[in-house]
Design an enzyme around this catalytic site. Structure first.
Site, PDB file in Angstrom:
ATOM      1  N   HIS A 243       9.665 -12.693  10.294  1.00  0.00           N
ATOM      2  CA  HIS A 243       8.461 -12.604  11.137  1.00  0.00           C
ATOM      3  C   HIS A 243       8.047 -11.158  11.415  1.00  0.00           C
ATOM      4  CE1 HIS A 243      11.161 -12.979  15.018  1.00  0.00           C
ATOM      5  NE2 HIS A 243      11.483 -11.936  14.268  1.00  0.00           N
ATOM      6  N   ASN A 244       6.730 -10.997  11.491  1.00  0.00           N
ATOM      7  CA  ASN A 244       6.080  -9.732  11.861  1.00  0.00           C
ATOM      8  C   ASN A 244       6.203  -8.642  10.798  1.00  0.00           C
ATOM      9  OD1 ASN A 244       5.503 -10.911  14.391  1.00  0.00           O
ATOM     10  ND2 ASN A 244       7.444 -10.197  15.218  1.00  0.00           N
TER      11      ASN A 244
END
Length: 343
Positions: A243-244
């Protein structure tokens, strides 16, 4: 079954933008290596290592650098970058029977709220949830799942049994191979002293134009902001992007790479097979990391980086590992010896 494609040398020269040397009417129906090519095949010479194969080559046409054209035994297409020209030629001969479906299969489940553009093919047992928008001439394979509010661009190819969770955006001409999962929850938990508390992953995944994602690869959605994959990125099979993360344009990520959360990879980077990258670091543009390396800190200067140890005989490796464990003690002894020597 789709018909095999046939081109004359003249047609290939026009389509590939190359200079023709020889018979413009000679025909080919496929590609082969210099060593295995027979009559009716197109081959290429891209490395000096294979010059020895050229004299005995039976191909009807060869893509070759102008400086080596005099060595060609057959009709030639002259290219300053033969391997790149071969790549373009391979697309001309591509026969994709997996995307032969026309229209929407009767077993597909499509929300009445979905917006499906003209020319879209949707295979058997595919599921398209509410609010999905699919651009023109895209192909959705059998068993594909596309969650709510996703946007799929024009001319995308999503192969059988890929899963795309809600609120994922794909640009144009994106290819997603079978078994890939885009937009699953990022691995986010907070420890309260007794147990781990799940952090809801509220972001999405945004993928640019001309991205290709290999079979079985996974790209997690962001915890708050979106996970971003820029245009032209090519991702091999069995890759994990957490994620991210942000992946810069035209970066290549080879098989079995694992990238931890909130990592930023620059443009035109190459990550070799099995590379591991820890979270919350940055790699600048044009970084090359060799296979099986661990990247544990940010890289701020372009170039090639490696870690790990090379393969060696087991007996030698065991001795070296013992010596590795003694390095700290040896260093202290050396420092003490230098101190005594300098008195």
């Amino acid at each position: 079954m789709k018909q095999r494609r046939v081109y004359t040398a003249g047609e290939l020269a026009r389509k590939l933008g190359l200079e023709l040397q020889g018979d413009a009417d000679v025909q080919v129906n496929g590609l082969a290596t210099l060593r295995t090519a027979g009559p009716g095949k197109l081959s290429f010479l891209s490395s000096p290592s294979y010059v020895s194969h050229l004299s005995a080559c039976q191909a009807s046409i060869v893509i070759i650098h102008p400086d080596q054209a005099h060595l060609s035994p057959c009709t030639s297409l002259l290219s300053s970058a033969p391997y790149v020209s071969y790549a373009h030629a391979s697309q001309l001969f591509q026969i994709d029977n997996q995307t032969a479906t026309d229209g929407v299969h009767a077993s597909a489940v499509i929300s009445p709220d979905a917006d499906i553009a003209p020319g879209v093919s949707i295979g058997a047992n595919a599921v398209i949830e509410e609010g999905v928008r699919i651009g023109s001439d895209s192909y959705i394979g059998p068993g594909v799942y596309i969650g709510s509010d996703c946007i799929i661009g024009n001319n995308c190819r999503i192969y059988a049994n890929a899963s795309i969770y809600h609120s994922v955006v794909l640009g144009a001409r994106v290819i997603i191979h079978s078994g890939a999962v885009i937009g699953a929850d990022g691995f986010g938990f907070a420890f309260d002293g007794k147990q781990f508390v799940k952090i809801s992953q509220l972001g999405g995944v945004n993928i640019g134009n001309d991205v290709e994602i290999g079979a079985g690869s996974t790209i997690d959605r962001g915890s708050l902001d979106d996970t971003l994959i820029a245009e032209g990125v090519k991702i091999d099979n069995q890759v994990q992007i957490a994620h991210n993360c942000r992946i810069g344009k035209h970066t290549i990520i080879c098989g079995c790479v694992g990238i931890a959360g909130s990592t930023h990879i620059g443009a035109y980077c190459t990550l070799g097979g099995g590379v591991g990258i820890v979270g919350h670091i940055k790699l600048c543009d044009r970084v090359v990391v060799s296979g099986m390396s661990l990247v544990s800190k940010s890289i701020n200067k372009p170039g090639m980086y490696s870690s790990g140890t090379r393969l060696m005989a087991s007996a030698e490796w065991k001795k070296n590992i013992v010596r590795l464990g003694q390095l700290n003690q040896m260093s202290k002894r050396l420092q003490e010896l230098e101190r005594l020597t300098n008195k």
